[in-house]
Motif scaffolding. Sequence first.
Motif, PDB file in Angstrom:
ATOM      1  N   GLN A  76       0.823  -1.211   0.000  1.00  0.00           N
ATOM      2  CA  GLN A  76       0.000   0.000   0.000  1.00  0.00           C
ATOM      3  C   GLN A  76       0.861   1.267   0.000  1.00  0.00           C
ATOM      4  O   GLN A  76       0.546   2.231  -0.698  1.00  0.00           O
ATOM      5  N   ALA A  77       1.910   1.279   0.797  1.00  0.00           N
ATOM      6  CA  ALA A  77       2.757   2.474   0.849  1.00  0.00           C
ATOM      7  C   ALA A  77       3.403   2.733  -0.509  1.00  0.00           C
ATOM      8  O   ALA A  77       3.417   3.861  -1.007  1.00  0.00           O
ATOM      9  N   ASP A 121       4.813  -3.086   3.077  1.00  0.00           N
ATOM     10  CA  ASP A 121       4.290  -2.459   4.290  1.00  0.00           C
ATOM     11  C   ASP A 121       4.840  -3.135   5.555  1.00  0.00           C
ATOM     12  O   ASP A 121       5.162  -2.463   6.534  1.00  0.00           O
ATOM     13  N   ARG A 122       4.927  -4.468   5.541  1.00  0.00           N
ATOM     14  CA  ARG A 122       5.448  -5.180   6.719  1.00  0.00           C
ATOM     15  C   ARG A 122       6.931  -4.876   6.897  1.00  0.00           C
ATOM     16  O   ARG A 122       7.397  -4.628   8.002  1.00  0.00           O
ATOM     17  N   GLU A 156      -7.508   1.785   4.478  1.00  0.00           N
ATOM     18  CA  GLU A 156      -6.199   1.767   5.132  1.00  0.00           C
ATOM     19  C   GLU A 156      -5.901   0.375   5.716  1.00  0.00           C
ATOM     20  O   GLU A 156      -6.815  -0.361   6.083  1.00  0.00           O
ATOM     21  N   TRP A 169      -2.715  -1.704   8.308  1.00  0.00           N
ATOM     22  CA  TRP A 169      -1.861  -1.371   9.452  1.00  0.00           C
ATOM     23  C   TRP A 169      -0.712  -2.349   9.622  1.00  0.00           C
ATOM     24  O   TRP A 169      -0.281  -2.624  10.735  1.00  0.00           O
ATOM     25  N   GLN A 170      -0.220  -2.832   8.501  1.00  0.00           N
ATOM     26  CA  GLN A 170       0.849  -3.827   8.577  1.00  0.00           C
ATOM     27  C   GLN A 170       2.129  -3.247   9.187  1.00  0.00           C
ATOM     28  O   GLN A 170       2.779  -3.898   9.994  1.00  0.00           O
ATOM     29  N   ALA A 171       2.488  -2.050   8.794  1.00  0.00           N
ATOM     30  CA  ALA A 171       3.715  -1.459   9.331  1.00  0.00           C
ATOM     31  C   ALA A 171       3.596  -1.261  10.841  1.00  0.00           C
ATOM     32  O   ALA A 171       4.517  -1.595  11.596  1.00  0.00           O
ATOM     33  N   ASP A 200      -0.630   2.130   6.443  1.00  0.00           N
ATOM     34  CA  ASP A 200       0.282   1.844   5.339  1.00  0.00           C
ATOM     35  C   ASP A 200       0.088   2.818   4.176  1.00  0.00           C
ATOM     36  O   ASP A 200       1.061   3.258   3.562  1.00  0.00           O
TER      37      ASP A 200
END
Lengths: 306, 306
Positions: free
Chosen positions: A70-71, A88-89, B67, B69-71, B88
């Motif tokens: 996504q980023a 993203d991870r 959105e 939220w992996q990061a 992310d």
Amino acid sequence: MLCGGVGAARFLSGLLQVVEAADVTAVVNTADDVVLHGLHISPDLDTVTYTLAGATDAERGWGLAGETWQAMEGIRRYGGIDWFNLGDRDLATHMYRTQRLSEGATLATITREITRAWGLGLVVLPVTEDRLRTMVTVVDEGEIGFQEYFVGRQHSVEVTGVRFDGAADATAGPGVLDALHEADVVVIAPSNPIVSIGPLLAVPGVRDAVVAARSRTVAVSPIVGGAALKGPADRMLRELGHESSVVGVARLYAPLAATLIIDEADAGSAEAVEAEGIRCVATSTIMSEPGVAAALARTALSEGAR
Amino acid sequence: MLCGGVGAARFLSGLLQVVEAADVTAVVNTADDVVLHGLHISPDLDTVTYTLAGATDAERGWGLAGETWQAMEGIRRYGGIDWFNLGDRDLATHMYRTQRLSEGATLATITREITRAWGLGLVVLPVTEDRLRTMVTVVDEGEIGFQEYFVGRQHSVEVTGVRFDGAADATAGPGVLDALHEADVVVIAPSNPIVSIGPLLAVPGVRDAVVAARSRTVAVSPIVGGAALKGPADRMLRELGHESSVVGVARLYAPLAATLIIDEADAGSAEAVEAEGIRCVATSTIMSEPGVAAALARTALSEGAR
């Protein structure tokens, strides 16, 4: 063990099947580190960590399993730098590292925190905490950063020179020289001799420590049948005037290692390797499965302890 | 328009329904910017951008739709800073901004690039390109950064002081003072007067420019029925010795604006507001739907042009 990225990580996976993790120290290349989007990225450290944690995406062959992008998609929307893919991870690792560096933590400390968070029991040491950057001179363009060459140009351009910026002023990271002095066996991983192992040896004190440990040092050839299993090591060796063969690797490593392990496919070159002044052992080195990596690690340990 | 975050963004959404985007300049607070994980985060700029792009998550009320939220999950694995949630998709904006700043681009230029990438036609200006940081003194802890107060403590601790670090040495960003001088109408958004509008006025030249435009300036009260619709403006006003009412807001804005728009719920206070030396208009100000925001914007424009 002196380590680059993927080849080193696979060998380490095998090694951890045959010895206690607490007995293993990986000294890892940081010269392909890069700062992008303000984030401090350490590809080789992360490849080792993610691989040993069993967290990599087996199909893609790099990066984390369950990764999303996504980023990166957002970066592309902005027309930002998108040649270096950051999942993203994966971003969490770079964000955590950058934050801790900004707080004054050292790269060695941060690396210990990251590897412990992934449940790893071995010691992973950045070769230096100082700025060390592989700079690659390529035809038509001049000197560019390693990741610009490796990822940005997909290592498809001809290399005319390699330089390790910052090496002369770098100090070996805490524990690095001690680990080399005290190791029962030193292994030079099947990583690119020029741009993965080269920067480690360019840090003052490291090459001398390996030379002093030569009788206990075993190198594993990253070249099989004249070609690199992965990456541009073969072309790079040729372009920089070396021979892309186990004999070429033997010439580079003979001053450093008592033994060179080559793949059985190159068994016919064993004599030519030994003529370079390094003992030669031929065995399976293509670590396509864990069993091969474990057997290779066992061979390296027994050869180094001879 | 002088803007903080959410309230300003909603008003701007209404404004863009009634005037051409090219005729609107939003001067946005940067004093709640924060650097985390090495990334330059500009919450108010991003709230304005995402809201006007129609990209926010309507249910959650903040951040981007779709959105993930992996990061952040990875940051938590490392025990990193997790009190400031970064999705992310949202990360792309901070990564792009940080990269461009590192390349020497100015915050104004980067903001233009980001808003254009989202297809926005208005001009969004950071109030300053210099470092400006709202510092909040809270009971028992002393002075902390704004985001540590606002997000980290969820603005639930008592405030004894607010300071705009860097304000004295800051210069208004390119276009900011000209926009105020040339505007047909200046709107002070229904944002927190202390920590959203306050920092804008603390940048040398901005307060004077608003005072000079007083006859064309309209403020919208962020306080309705004595309470803030969102955030800690009501408590903060009281804790810092002001009155948390439209009369308290009138006292703050009378030197700056000819008109204060209050909610119809406070219509009974209109006389008390005007006693503070500012014309008072009561109308619907709770922008729960686009129609209300558009009508409010229309009112503000006609009052400012009187």
